[in-house]
Enzyme design. Structure first.
Site, PDB file in Angstrom:
ATOM      1  CD  GLN A  12      12.196  17.442   6.107  1.00  0.00           C
ATOM      2  OE1 GLN A  12      12.157  16.241   5.848  1.00  0.00           O
ATOM      3  NE2 GLN A  12      12.993  17.942   7.019  1.00  0.00           N
ATOM      4  CG  ASP A  52      -2.592  10.063  -7.534  1.00  0.00           C
ATOM      5  OD1 ASP A  52      -1.411   9.711  -7.300  1.00  0.00           O
ATOM      6  OD2 ASP A  52      -3.586   9.374  -7.243  1.00  0.00           O
ATOM      7  CB  ILE A  53       3.110  10.743  -8.783  1.00  0.00           C
ATOM      8  CG1 ILE A  53       4.279  10.419  -9.703  1.00  0.00           C
ATOM      9  CG2 ILE A  53       3.107   9.798  -7.594  1.00  0.00           C
ATOM     10  CD1 ILE A  53       4.436  11.300 -10.887  1.00  0.00           C
ATOM     11  CE1 TYR A 142      11.448   6.379   2.004  1.00  0.00           C
ATOM     12  CE2 TYR A 142      13.298   5.973   3.484  1.00  0.00           C
ATOM     13  CZ  TYR A 142      12.639   6.788   2.581  1.00  0.00           C
ATOM     14  OH  TYR A 142      13.182   8.011   2.254  1.00  0.00           O
TER      15      TYR A 142
END
Ligand code: NAD
Ligand code: AKB
Length: 311
Positions: A12, A52-53, A142
């Protein structure tokens, strides 16, 4: 040769951030990356690499080969999805950050942007005008990962002089890219449904007030904090960032002014419990004082832009 790398560029925020960074610094200087194989059309005019981090070596290779000096790290699992996959969320949200901070510690990159969230606050934080420094006892996976990330950012700054900068974003409202599994996503979905179906079932109660912001303000804040001088950045955990504060009913009333037959009903689900622990509004006087932050876009303009964006 790129010198800015955006990780999580297909999300986003990533799509709009890449577009704006390329406008400001040139298409060739901003490399977009994400775990997704294909790059969204909106950012396809510039370079894209699959990354891919979690893969530290792959990240180091991309940084080295592209002469990267700044990393904007956006790859993360957001609040609603994280509650369903707690350990995977913790791994991604923490290890991704460590991989970038370690590169900066070894002076492979000069500057890092990493976003935190209003989710760092919890039930024991003041709910209104939540201060920069206050009790922080997040109860979501989170929020816990974001608070831990903030502490690590400050630690790397103090111990290793890593120039890492961070914002506690509120819920972000945008139409150019879809939100990715957050609790505040309703504030995007409601417009999409209002335009296409004229009715919406909201998963939060009508009076659940949360801090929110239009995406262009969030992107501007991100670039402004990264462009500020090192001396201006006095908070090395993460800055509170305020836009507007609204609940589903506020949006319903505003949207109904444009669509008289728009209908809404409320069926709170597990995301209500998350939202109940987050602030109603945020105090961002530190950001205002240190690097001249100012929000621009208010609710009426958001509604206008979102309706025309989805029409
Ligand atoms: P998003 O879910 O829309 O995008 C995240 C992107 O990261 C996705 O494109 C995804 O494919 C990518 N990704 C996931 N795992 C990856 C991996 N292993 N390697 C590389 N890429 C991977 O999220 P967003 O809304 O753009 O949020 C970006 C950041 O901003 C996150 O850290 C989020 O916590 C934070 N934030 C967002 C909001 C908001 O309202 N959007 C609010 C507060 C904080
Ligand atoms: C979410 O709802 O998870 C995000 C955030 C506020 O961090 N939008």
């Amino acid at each position: 040769m790129s010198n800015i790398l955006v990780v999580g560029a297909c999300g986003q925020i990533g799509i709009e951030l890449v577009m704006e960074l390329r406008k400001l610094f040139g298409i060739k200087n901003v490399l977009a990356s994400d775990i997704k194989e294909h790059c969204p059309p909106a950012i396809a005019e510039g370079e894209y690499v699959q990354l891919d981090i979690m893969d530290h070596n792959a990240l180091a290779k991309i940084v080295n080969e592209n002469n990267i000096k700044q990393v904007y790290l956006l790859a993360a699992m957001l609040s609603a999805t994280a509650e369903n996959k707690p350990l995977i969320a913790w791994d991604l949200n923490m290890q991704g950050l460590f991989n970038v901070l370690e590169l900066a510690k070894h002076k492979k990159i000069d500057k890092v942007f990493w976003p935190s969230s209003i989710a760092v606050f919890g039930m024991n934080s003041p709910m209104n005008d939540t201060p920069q420094h206050t009790i922080m006892e997040p109860s979501t996976v989170y929020g816990i990962s974001k608070l831990a990330g903030e502490r690590w950012c400050e630690y790397y700054f103090k111990k290793y002089d890593v120039d890492v900068r961070s914002l506690r974003y509120p819920g972000l409202i945008s139409y150019k890219s879809a939100p990715g599994g957050g609790t505040t996503d309703y504030a995007v979905d409601i417009f999409n449904k209002a335009v296409k179906e004229k009715k919406y079932t909201c998963y939060l109660n009508k009076d659940t007030k949360l801090p929110m912001m239009y995406m262009s303000d969030a992107i501007r804040a991100t670039i402004e904090i990264m462009e500020a001088s090192k001396e201006q950045i006095k908070v090395r955990s993460s800055y509170n960032l305020a836009g507007i504060s609204l609940c589903p009913k506020d949006l319903f009333i505003e949207i109904k002014k444009k669509f008289k037959d728009f209908q809404i009903d409320y069926k709170p689900d597990f995301r209500q419990e998350i939202a109940d622990t987050w602030p109603n509004s945020i105090n961002d006087s530190a950001a205002k004082a240190d690097w001249n932050w100012k929000n621009r876009i208010e609710i009426e303009e958001i509604v206008k832009k979102m309706i025309s964006g989805f029409s």
